[in-house]
Design a protein around this motif. Structure first.
Motif, PDB file in Angstrom:
ATOM      1  N   SER A  38       0.882  -1.359   0.006  1.00  0.00           N
ATOM      2  CA  SER A  38       0.013   0.117   0.070  1.00  0.00           C
ATOM      3  C   SER A  38       0.870   1.302  -0.117  1.00  0.00           C
ATOM      4  CB  SER A  38      -0.767   0.039   1.256  1.00  0.00           C
ATOM      5  OG  SER A  38      -0.223   0.351   2.371  1.00  0.00           O
ATOM      6  N   ALA A  39       0.300   2.265  -0.208  1.00  0.00           N
ATOM      7  CA  ALA A  39       1.112   3.612   0.209  1.00  0.00           C
ATOM      8  C   ALA A  39       1.423   3.736   1.658  1.00  0.00           C
ATOM      9  CB  ALA A  39       0.132   4.773  -0.043  1.00  0.00           C
ATOM     10  N   SER A  40       2.609   4.246   1.863  1.00  0.00           N
ATOM     11  CA  SER A  40       3.085   4.156   3.232  1.00  0.00           C
ATOM     12  C   SER A  40       2.112   5.086   4.350  1.00  0.00           C
ATOM     13  CB  SER A  40       4.609   4.530   3.426  1.00  0.00           C
ATOM     14  OG  SER A  40       4.410   5.880   2.966  1.00  0.00           O
ATOM     15  N   GLY A  41       2.098   4.685   5.454  1.00  0.00           N
ATOM     16  CA  GLY A  41       1.236   5.585   6.128  1.00  0.00           C
ATOM     17  C   GLY A  41       0.420   4.688   7.666  1.00  0.00           C
ATOM     18  N   ALA A  42      -0.249   5.198   8.308  1.00  0.00           N
ATOM     19  CA  ALA A  42      -0.699   4.510   9.318  1.00  0.00           C
ATOM     20  C   ALA A  42      -1.544   3.348   9.124  1.00  0.00           C
ATOM     21  CB  ALA A  42      -1.722   5.483  10.336  1.00  0.00           C
ATOM     22  N   ILE A  43      -2.193   3.222   7.773  1.00  0.00           N
ATOM     23  CA  ILE A  43      -3.005   2.029   7.591  1.00  0.00           C
ATOM     24  C   ILE A  43      -2.105   1.061   7.050  1.00  0.00           C
ATOM     25  CG2 ILE A  43      -4.422   0.913   5.570  1.00  0.00           C
ATOM     26  CD1 ILE A  43      -5.847   3.693   5.680  1.00  0.00           C
ATOM     27  N   HIS A  44      -1.127   1.404   6.663  1.00  0.00           N
ATOM     28  CA  HIS A  44       0.116   0.317   6.263  1.00  0.00           C
ATOM     29  C   HIS A  44       0.601  -0.360   7.289  1.00  0.00           C
ATOM     30  CE1 HIS A  44       2.915  -1.388   3.372  1.00  0.00           C
ATOM     31  NE2 HIS A  44       3.926  -1.369   4.691  1.00  0.00           N
ATOM     32  N   ASN A  77       5.954  -2.140   0.183  1.00  0.00           N
ATOM     33  CA  ASN A  77       5.923  -3.455   0.682  1.00  0.00           C
ATOM     34  C   ASN A  77       6.575  -3.771   1.771  1.00  0.00           C
ATOM     35  OD1 ASN A  77       4.434  -5.236  -2.055  1.00  0.00           O
ATOM     36  ND2 ASN A  77       5.177  -3.435  -2.332  1.00  0.00           N
ATOM     37  N   THR A  78       6.033  -4.121   2.941  1.00  0.00           N
ATOM     38  CA  THR A  78       6.624  -4.532   4.134  1.00  0.00           C
ATOM     39  C   THR A  78       6.371  -6.253   3.949  1.00  0.00           C
ATOM     40  OG1 THR A  78       6.228  -2.641   5.409  1.00  0.00           O
ATOM     41  CG2 THR A  78       6.573  -4.575   6.667  1.00  0.00           C
ATOM     42  N   MET A  79       7.457  -6.743   4.091  1.00  0.00           N
ATOM     43  CA  MET A  79       7.526  -8.197   3.839  1.00  0.00           C
ATOM     44  C   MET A  79       8.333  -8.939   4.856  1.00  0.00           C
ATOM     45  SD  MET A  79      10.158  -8.965   0.853  1.00  0.00           S
ATOM     46  CE  MET A  79      10.074 -10.470   1.125  1.00  0.00           C
ATOM     47  N   TRP A  80       8.091 -10.273   4.812  1.00  0.00           N
ATOM     48  CA  TRP A  80       8.870 -11.344   5.697  1.00  0.00           C
ATOM     49  C   TRP A  80       9.183 -12.427   4.872  1.00  0.00           C
ATOM     50  CZ3 TRP A  80       4.778  -8.268   6.984  1.00  0.00           C
ATOM     51  CH2 TRP A  80       4.793  -7.461   8.152  1.00  0.00           C
ATOM     52  N   PHE A  81      10.646 -12.862   5.192  1.00  0.00           N
ATOM     53  CA  PHE A  81      10.885 -14.090   4.785  1.00  0.00           C
ATOM     54  C   PHE A  81      10.588 -15.130   6.040  1.00  0.00           C
ATOM     55  CE2 PHE A  81      13.652 -11.017   2.805  1.00  0.00           C
ATOM     56  CZ  PHE A  81      13.470 -11.387   1.441  1.00  0.00           C
ATOM     57  N   ALA A  82      10.203 -16.446   5.542  1.00  0.00           N
ATOM     58  CA  ALA A  82       9.987 -17.262   6.647  1.00  0.00           C
ATOM     59  C   ALA A  82      10.245 -18.604   6.233  1.00  0.00           C
ATOM     60  CB  ALA A  82       8.441 -17.345   7.030  1.00  0.00           C
ATOM     61  N   TYR A  83      11.309 -19.448   6.902  1.00  0.00           N
ATOM     62  CA  TYR A  83      11.613 -20.778   6.601  1.00  0.00           C
ATOM     63  C   TYR A  83      11.320 -21.705   7.852  1.00  0.00           C
ATOM     64  CZ  TYR A  83      15.259 -17.739   3.972  1.00  0.00           C
ATOM     65  OH  TYR A  83      15.920 -16.936   3.359  1.00  0.00           O
ATOM     66  N   TRP A  84      10.775 -22.861   7.122  1.00  0.00           N
ATOM     67  CA  TRP A  84      10.371 -23.938   7.765  1.00  0.00           C
ATOM     68  C   TRP A  84      11.245 -25.275   7.301  1.00  0.00           C
ATOM     69  CZ3 TRP A  84       6.742 -20.607   6.481  1.00  0.00           C
ATOM     70  CH2 TRP A  84       5.662 -20.299   7.339  1.00  0.00           C
ATOM     71  N   LEU A  85      12.314 -25.829   8.257  1.00  0.00           N
ATOM     72  CA  LEU A  85      12.867 -26.901   7.876  1.00  0.00           C
ATOM     73  C   LEU A  85      11.982 -28.120   8.127  1.00  0.00           C
ATOM     74  CD1 LEU A  85      16.526 -26.590   9.674  1.00  0.00           C
ATOM     75  CD2 LEU A  85      15.637 -26.224   7.260  1.00  0.00           C
ATOM     76  N   GLU A  86      10.776 -28.247   8.476  1.00  0.00           N
ATOM     77  CA  GLU A  86       9.967 -29.388   8.543  1.00  0.00           C
ATOM     78  C   GLU A  86       8.533 -28.907   7.940  1.00  0.00           C
ATOM     79  OE1 GLU A  86       9.144 -30.835  12.487  1.00  0.00           O
ATOM     80  OE2 GLU A  86      11.073 -30.469  13.159  1.00  0.00           O
ATOM     81  N   ALA A 106      -5.187  -2.873   3.112  1.00  0.00           N
ATOM     82  CA  ALA A 106      -3.943  -3.097   2.223  1.00  0.00           C
ATOM     83  C   ALA A 106      -3.963  -4.192   1.480  1.00  0.00           C
ATOM     84  CB  ALA A 106      -2.723  -2.967   2.881  1.00  0.00           C
ATOM     85  N   GLY A 107      -3.248  -4.168   0.153  1.00  0.00           N
ATOM     86  CA  GLY A 107      -2.931  -5.355  -0.409  1.00  0.00           C
ATOM     87  C   GLY A 107      -2.138  -6.337   0.270  1.00  0.00           C
ATOM     88  N   TRP A 108      -2.569  -7.679   0.082  1.00  0.00           N
ATOM     89  CA  TRP A 108      -1.482  -8.270   0.784  1.00  0.00           C
ATOM     90  C   TRP A 108      -1.038  -9.589  -0.147  1.00  0.00           C
ATOM     91  CZ3 TRP A 108      -3.142 -13.433   2.542  1.00  0.00           C
ATOM     92  CH2 TRP A 108      -4.617 -13.611   2.390  1.00  0.00           C
ATOM     93  N   TRP A 109       0.021 -10.140   0.101  1.00  0.00           N
ATOM     94  CA  TRP A 109       0.294 -11.384  -0.937  1.00  0.00           C
ATOM     95  C   TRP A 109       1.344 -12.425  -0.288  1.00  0.00           C
ATOM     96  CZ3 TRP A 109       5.724 -11.661  -1.308  1.00  0.00           C
ATOM     97  CH2 TRP A 109       6.442 -10.244  -0.901  1.00  0.00           C
ATOM     98  N   TRP A 110       1.322 -13.623  -0.670  1.00  0.00           N
ATOM     99  CA  TRP A 110       2.276 -14.562  -0.199  1.00  0.00           C
ATOM    100  C   TRP A 110       2.785 -15.415  -1.403  1.00  0.00           C
ATOM    101  CZ3 TRP A 110       0.651 -19.414  -1.390  1.00  0.00           C
ATOM    102  CH2 TRP A 110      -0.898 -19.650  -1.211  1.00  0.00           C
ATOM    103  N   GLU A 111       4.140 -15.941  -1.436  1.00  0.00           N
ATOM    104  CA  GLU A 111       4.541 -16.646  -2.210  1.00  0.00           C
ATOM    105  C   GLU A 111       5.295 -17.907  -1.585  1.00  0.00           C
ATOM    106  OE1 GLU A 111       5.298 -12.876  -5.233  1.00  0.00           O
ATOM    107  OE2 GLU A 111       7.429 -14.141  -4.258  1.00  0.00           O
TER     108      GLU A 111
END
Length: 325
Positions: A38-44, A77-86, A106-111
Motif C-alpha cells: 500500500s501507500a506508506s502511512g498509518a493504514i500500512h 511493501n513490508t515483507m517477511w521471509f519465513a523458513y520451515w525446515l519441517e 492494504a493489499g497483501w500477498w504470499w509466495e
C-alpha cells in the motif's frame, strides 16, 4: 571438485567460502515470502503489525526476517521471509489460517516454495559464528567449500540442478484475489549484503559497490528478456521495523540457466563483479562485509502464490500474462 565440475583445471579459490549443511533426514524445506502492499502511512503500519502477529503461533517458522521495498508501482511493501525446515509444521501453520485470513486496509500477498534440499545451494563469505547473518544460516551448520570463485559454481554446489524452465502460470481469479500456480520449474535467488560489523570496507561498499548493484537489479526488473520475472530490492529491518545495516535482493527467474547467463555474461553483472574486486584491491585488510546467497531450482508443482488487492505486476503475476521460454 565434483565429477562434472565447471571449475578450471587445478582451480584454487582466491578466498575462503562456506556453505550450509542441512540436518540429516531433511529432504526439503519451505521458504515463504509474505507482504503487505500500500501507500506508506498509518493504514500500512496497522496492516504490517497484523501480518507480523501471524508468525507468533506454535507452528511459527524456524527463521523470520523482515524487510521493506518500494515496488515498480511506487507502493511500499513490508515483507517477511519465513523458513520451515519441517514442511509438516508449515502445513499446520497454513491450517491455522495464518496465510489466508484477510488483511485490512492494504493489499497483501504470499509466495511459498517447497524446496528440495538437493536442488538448493548457499554460499557465504563468513561463518555464522564469526559474522551472524539472516536467512538459512541462522539454523544451518556450515562447512567450507572449494566449489566457488569460478563461473558455474552455483550449479556445481547443487546435487540436482536440472529442472525444466517455467512455461508460465495458471491463474485463478476470484474478485480481488488471484491464485498462481507455476507451470514447470522456476529459479529463486536471495542474495544479501551485511555491513553491520564493517569498519574497513563500509564506506567503500556503500559508495562504490552498492550503487552498481542497484543498477543491475533495476536492469533486470526492466528487461524481462533476461528471463527475470520479478526483482525486489529489500532494506532489511528488525521485527519492529527498525532499519538494519543489511540489504538483500530477491529475484525469480524462468530458469537457472537464465540466472547464470546474466551473472556470467551481462555487462550489468560484470560491472558489479569488477566494482567489488576493485574495492578489495584498495585495502589489504580482510573483508569485513558479509555477503551470501541462497539459490534454488524448483520443480513443477512446488511454487504457489496468492495476491489480494495487489497491482497486476506484483511478484509472479506477470507469469500469467504470456508464455515464457
Amino acid at each position: 571438485m565434483t565429477k562434472n565440475s565447471s571449475a578450471p583445471p587445478q582451480h584454487t579459490p582466491r578466498f575462503p567460502a562456506f556453505t550450509g549443511v542441512f540436518p540429516s533426514g531433511c529432504t526439503g524445506y519451505v521458504m515463504g515470502q509474505y507482504g503487505v502492499q500500500s501507500a506508506s502511512g498509518a493504514i500500512h503500519e496497522r496492516a504490517a503489525a497484523e501480518m507480523r502477529e501471524r508468525f507468533q503461533s506454535a507452528n511459527r517458522p524456524d527463521v523470520v526476517n523482515r524487510g521493506s521495498f518500494t515496488d515498480s508501482s511506487g507502493l511500499t511493501n513490508t515483507m517477511w521471509f519465513a523458513y520451515w525446515l519441517e514442511p509438516a509444521r508449515h502445513r499446520s501453520w497454513v491450517a491455522e489460517g495464518k496465510h489466508s485470513s484477510p488483511v485490512q486496509g492494504a493489499g497483501w500477498w504470499w509466495e511459498e516454495a517447497l524446496i528440495p534440499v538437493e536442488s538448493t545451494e548457499t554460499l557465504h563469505t563468513h561463518q555464522q559464528e564469526q559474522y551472524p547473518t539472516s536467512g538459512l544460516a541462522e539454523i544451518l551448520d556450515q562447512e567450507s567449500t572449494e566449489l566457488h570463485d569460478y563461473w558455474g559454481s552455483a550449479r556445481d554446489r547443487m546435487r540436482k540442478a536440472s529442472v525444466p524452465p517455467t512455461r508460465g502460470a495458471a491463474l485463478g481469479v476470484h474478485d480481488s484475489t488471484v491464485d498462481v500456480v507455476v507451470e514447470g520449474g522456476i529459479c529463486l535467488i536471495r542474495t544479501a549484503q551485511d555491513w553491520s560489523g564493517s569498519s574497513v570496507f563500509r564506506e567503500r561498499f556503500l559508495q562504490k559497490v552498492q550503487p552498481v548493484m542497484k543498477k543491475g537489479v533495476t536492469y533486470l526488473g526492466e528487461h524481462p528478456e533476461t528471463g527475470c520475472i520479478c526483482t525486489r530490492e529489500i532494506s532489511e529491518q528488525d521485527m519492529d521495523g527498525h532499519p538494519l545495516d543489511r540489504a538483500c535482493t530477491v529475484a525469480w527467474f524462468v530458469s537457472l540457466d537464465h540466472l547464470l547467463s546474466w551473472t556470467h555474461h551481462h555487462e550489468t553483472h560484470l560491472r558489479i563483479y569488477r566494482s567489488f574486486f576493485s574495492m578489495l584491491q584498495e585495502e589489504q585488510s580482510p573483508l569485513d562485509i558479509a555477503l551470501w546467497h541462497e539459490v534454488s531450482v524448483l520443480p513443477p508443482g512446488s511454487v504457489r502464490a496468492r495476491y489480494v488487492g495487489c497491482h497486476p505486476t506484483t511478484g509472479l503475476l506477470p507469469l500469467g500474462l504470456s508464455p515464457h521460454e
